[in-house]
Scaffold this active site. Structure first.
Site, PDB file in Angstrom:
ATOM      1  N   THR A  83      43.351  48.086  51.083  1.00  0.00           N
ATOM      2  CA  THR A  83      43.850  48.201  49.701  1.00  0.00           C
ATOM      3  C   THR A  83      44.188  49.650  49.401  1.00  0.00           C
ATOM      4  O   THR A  83      43.593  50.565  49.982  1.00  0.00           O
ATOM      5  CB  THR A  83      42.793  47.700  48.680  1.00  0.00           C
ATOM      6  OG1 THR A  83      43.297  47.898  47.355  1.00  0.00           O
ATOM      7  CG2 THR A  83      41.461  48.415  48.782  1.00  0.00           C
TER       8      THR A  83
ATOM      9  N   LYS B 174      39.090  48.800  43.367  1.00  0.00           N
ATOM     10  CA  LYS B 174      38.821  47.547  44.082  1.00  0.00           C
ATOM     11  C   LYS B 174      37.840  47.807  45.218  1.00  0.00           C
ATOM     12  O   LYS B 174      36.855  47.088  45.375  1.00  0.00           O
ATOM     13  CB  LYS B 174      40.125  47.065  44.751  1.00  0.00           C
ATOM     14  CG  LYS B 174      40.797  45.927  44.084  1.00  0.00           C
ATOM     15  CD  LYS B 174      41.922  45.453  45.011  1.00  0.00           C
ATOM     16  CE  LYS B 174      43.010  44.814  44.232  1.00  0.00           C
ATOM     17  NZ  LYS B 174      44.135  44.372  45.064  1.00  0.00           N
TER      18      LYS B 174
ATOM     19  N   ASP C   8      44.411  40.109  46.242  1.00  0.00           N
ATOM     20  CA  ASP C   8      45.467  40.190  45.239  1.00  0.00           C
ATOM     21  C   ASP C   8      44.931  39.614  43.946  1.00  0.00           C
ATOM     22  O   ASP C   8      44.371  38.525  43.938  1.00  0.00           O
ATOM     23  CB  ASP C   8      46.733  39.460  45.677  1.00  0.00           C
ATOM     24  CG  ASP C   8      47.892  39.876  44.797  1.00  0.00           C
ATOM     25  OD1 ASP C   8      48.324  41.041  44.907  1.00  0.00           O
ATOM     26  OD2 ASP C   8      48.332  39.076  43.945  1.00  0.00           O
TER      27      ASP C   8
ATOM     28  N   PHE D 135      38.797  49.957  36.242  1.00  0.00           N
ATOM     29  CA  PHE D 135      40.167  50.402  36.529  1.00  0.00           C
ATOM     30  C   PHE D 135      41.135  49.371  35.937  1.00  0.00           C
ATOM     31  O   PHE D 135      40.713  48.329  35.430  1.00  0.00           O
ATOM     32  CB  PHE D 135      40.376  50.549  38.041  1.00  0.00           C
ATOM     33  CG  PHE D 135      40.247  49.249  38.797  1.00  0.00           C
ATOM     34  CD1 PHE D 135      38.990  48.769  39.165  1.00  0.00           C
ATOM     35  CD2 PHE D 135      41.358  48.484  39.134  1.00  0.00           C
ATOM     36  CE1 PHE D 135      38.855  47.560  39.855  1.00  0.00           C
ATOM     37  CE2 PHE D 135      41.235  47.285  39.834  1.00  0.00           C
ATOM     38  CZ  PHE D 135      39.983  46.822  40.184  1.00  0.00           C
TER      39      PHE D 135
ATOM     40  N   ASP E  69      40.771  46.660  32.970  1.00  0.00           N
ATOM     41  CA  ASP E  69      39.370  46.520  32.541  1.00  0.00           C
ATOM     42  C   ASP E  69      39.106  46.918  31.076  1.00  0.00           C
ATOM     43  O   ASP E  69      38.336  46.246  30.391  1.00  0.00           O
ATOM     44  CB  ASP E  69      38.429  47.316  33.459  1.00  0.00           C
ATOM     45  CG  ASP E  69      38.166  46.586  34.771  1.00  0.00           C
ATOM     46  OD1 ASP E  69      38.438  45.375  34.842  1.00  0.00           O
ATOM     47  OD2 ASP E  69      37.683  47.233  35.719  1.00  0.00           O
TER      48      ASP E  69
ATOM     49  N   HIS F 247      36.066  37.747  38.112  1.00  0.00           N
ATOM     50  CA  HIS F 247      36.962  37.011  39.014  1.00  0.00           C
ATOM     51  C   HIS F 247      36.705  37.428  40.469  1.00  0.00           C
ATOM     52  O   HIS F 247      36.489  36.599  41.334  1.00  0.00           O
ATOM     53  CB  HIS F 247      38.406  37.304  38.602  1.00  0.00           C
ATOM     54  CG  HIS F 247      38.682  38.766  38.353  1.00  0.00           C
ATOM     55  ND1 HIS F 247      37.931  39.518  37.474  1.00  0.00           N
ATOM     56  CD2 HIS F 247      39.570  39.629  38.906  1.00  0.00           C
ATOM     57  CE1 HIS F 247      38.364  40.761  37.484  1.00  0.00           C
ATOM     58  NE2 HIS F 247      39.355  40.855  38.351  1.00  0.00           N
ATOM     59  N   ARG F 248      36.680  38.751  40.698  1.00  0.00           N
ATOM     60  CA  ARG F 248      36.493  39.238  42.082  1.00  0.00           C
ATOM     61  C   ARG F 248      35.076  38.908  42.566  1.00  0.00           C
ATOM     62  O   ARG F 248      34.885  38.512  43.710  1.00  0.00           O
ATOM     63  CB  ARG F 248      36.764  40.750  42.145  1.00  0.00           C
ATOM     64  CG  ARG F 248      36.612  41.356  43.545  1.00  0.00           C
ATOM     65  CD  ARG F 248      37.207  42.738  43.654  1.00  0.00           C
ATOM     66  NE  ARG F 248      38.627  42.739  43.381  1.00  0.00           N
ATOM     67  CZ  ARG F 248      39.186  43.182  42.248  1.00  0.00           C
ATOM     68  NH1 ARG F 248      38.447  43.708  41.290  1.00  0.00           N
ATOM     69  NH2 ARG F 248      40.495  43.110  42.060  1.00  0.00           N
TER      70      ARG F 248
HETATM   71  P1  ITT Z   1      46.456  46.707  46.496  1.00  0.00           P
HETATM   72  O1  ITT Z   1      47.551  45.660  46.401  1.00  0.00           O
HETATM   73  O2  ITT Z   1      46.814  47.868  47.351  1.00  0.00           O
HETATM   74  O3  ITT Z   1      45.128  46.096  46.869  1.00  0.00           O
HETATM   75  P2  ITT Z   1      46.905  46.932  43.614  1.00  0.00           P
HETATM   76  O4  ITT Z   1      46.311  47.848  42.576  1.00  0.00           O
HETATM   77  O5  ITT Z   1      48.396  46.893  43.732  1.00  0.00           O
HETATM   78  O6  ITT Z   1      46.221  47.304  45.009  1.00  0.00           O
HETATM   79  P3  ITT Z   1      46.817  44.128  42.730  1.00  0.00           P
HETATM   80  O7  ITT Z   1      48.252  43.887  42.996  1.00  0.00           O
HETATM   81  O8  ITT Z   1      45.840  43.097  43.149  1.00  0.00           O
HETATM   82  O9  ITT Z   1      46.318  45.497  43.389  1.00  0.00           O
HETATM   83  O10 ITT Z   1      46.564  44.403  41.198  1.00  0.00           O
HETATM   84  C1  ITT Z   1      47.481  44.091  40.180  1.00  0.00           C
HETATM   85  C2  ITT Z   1      47.168  44.927  38.967  1.00  0.00           C
HETATM   86  O11 ITT Z   1      45.987  44.411  38.356  1.00  0.00           O
HETATM   87  C3  ITT Z   1      46.921  46.400  39.242  1.00  0.00           C
HETATM   88  O12 ITT Z   1      47.490  47.147  38.180  1.00  0.00           O
HETATM   89  C4  ITT Z   1      45.407  46.535  39.234  1.00  0.00           C
HETATM   90  O13 ITT Z   1      44.989  47.803  38.771  1.00  0.00           O
HETATM   91  C5  ITT Z   1      45.009  45.427  38.251  1.00  0.00           C
HETATM   92  N1  ITT Z   1      43.713  44.855  38.599  1.00  0.00           N
HETATM   93  C6  ITT Z   1      43.376  44.208  39.745  1.00  0.00           C
HETATM   94  N2  ITT Z   1      42.079  43.847  39.732  1.00  0.00           N
HETATM   95  C7  ITT Z   1      41.585  44.274  38.541  1.00  0.00           C
HETATM   96  C8  ITT Z   1      40.326  44.240  37.941  1.00  0.00           C
HETATM   97  O14 ITT Z   1      39.263  43.704  38.544  1.00  0.00           O
HETATM   98  N3  ITT Z   1      40.182  44.778  36.730  1.00  0.00           N
HETATM   99  C9  ITT Z   1      41.225  45.346  36.097  1.00  0.00           C
HETATM  100  N4  ITT Z   1      42.443  45.444  36.592  1.00  0.00           N
HETATM  101  C10 ITT Z   1      42.641  44.913  37.810  1.00  0.00           C
END
Ligand code: ITT
Length: 183
Positions: free
Chosen positions: A5, A10, A63, A138, A141, A166-167
């Protein structure tokens, strides 16, 4: 366990989770191309196909996205783009016109292990706050209040967020799977 990632927030959640179950999370910090698809599952499968074609083995990808009821599930699979463009303030402005502030967060974990692919999904419902609250976490949140709580994810420790998020739920299914695999 290797976690691929670009997102440090995350990785920190995986690190804390794996530590609790006595495993070490190793961070492969990279951004891989994310195809645009209709569902989070499809995004994960395509990402895994890409990474295995590049020779990566035995890894985890994640994701996630936030799906807002009043916006018919937007930003959903576009969560990353929307966060970078209109951001939290843009989402809050969009919601000004609606009474319904319901939303859900979704994570799909993709595990590639021994040449096989496994998916684990976790969801949590909640509401979007009226303004950002808290400095932890992040992404979205600061504006997401999970069901049954009166604070946002950004007002929780990693451990507290993991216990209801969720995670966290997706990671629990992954844990069940890993436990069955070793016994
Ligand atoms: P990778 O694909 O490299 O893992 P990313 O930040 O692009 O990183 P996602 O596509 O899964 O990851 O995330 C989509 C958006 O949702 C992105 O702006 C994240 O910061 C946000 N996000 C993901 N999980 C979150 C969480 O648990 N709490 C708050 N925001 C989250």
């Amino acid at each position: 366990m290797k976690i691929i990632t670009s997102n440090p927030g995350k990785f920190n959640e995986y690190y804390a989770f794996f530590k609790e179950i006595g495993l070490e999370a190793e961070w492969i910090r990279m951004k891989y191309p994310e195809i645009q698809a209709d569902t989070t599952e499809e995004v994960v499968i395509e990402s895994m196909n890409f990474l295995t074609s590049k020779g990566y083995k035995d890894f985890i990808v994640d994701d996630s996205g936030i799906f807002i009821d009043a916006l018919n599930g937007f930003p959903g699979v576009y969560s990353s783009y929307v966060y970078k463009t209109i951001g939290l303030s843009g989402i809050l402005k969009l919601l000004n016109d609606y009474e319904n502030r319901g939303a859900k967060f979704v994570t799909v974990i993709g595990l590639e292990l021994g040449g096989n692919t496994h998916l684990f999904k976790g969801e949590v419902r909640g509401t979007i706050s009226f303004e950002p609250q808290g400095t932890g976490g992040f992404g979205y949140d600061p504006i997401f209040i999970p069901e049954g709580m009166n604070k946002t994810f950004a007002e929780m420790s990693i451990e507290e967020k993991n216990s209801i998020s969720h995670r966290g739920r997706a990671m629990n299914s992954l844990k069940e799977f890993l436990i069955k695999k070793v016994i």
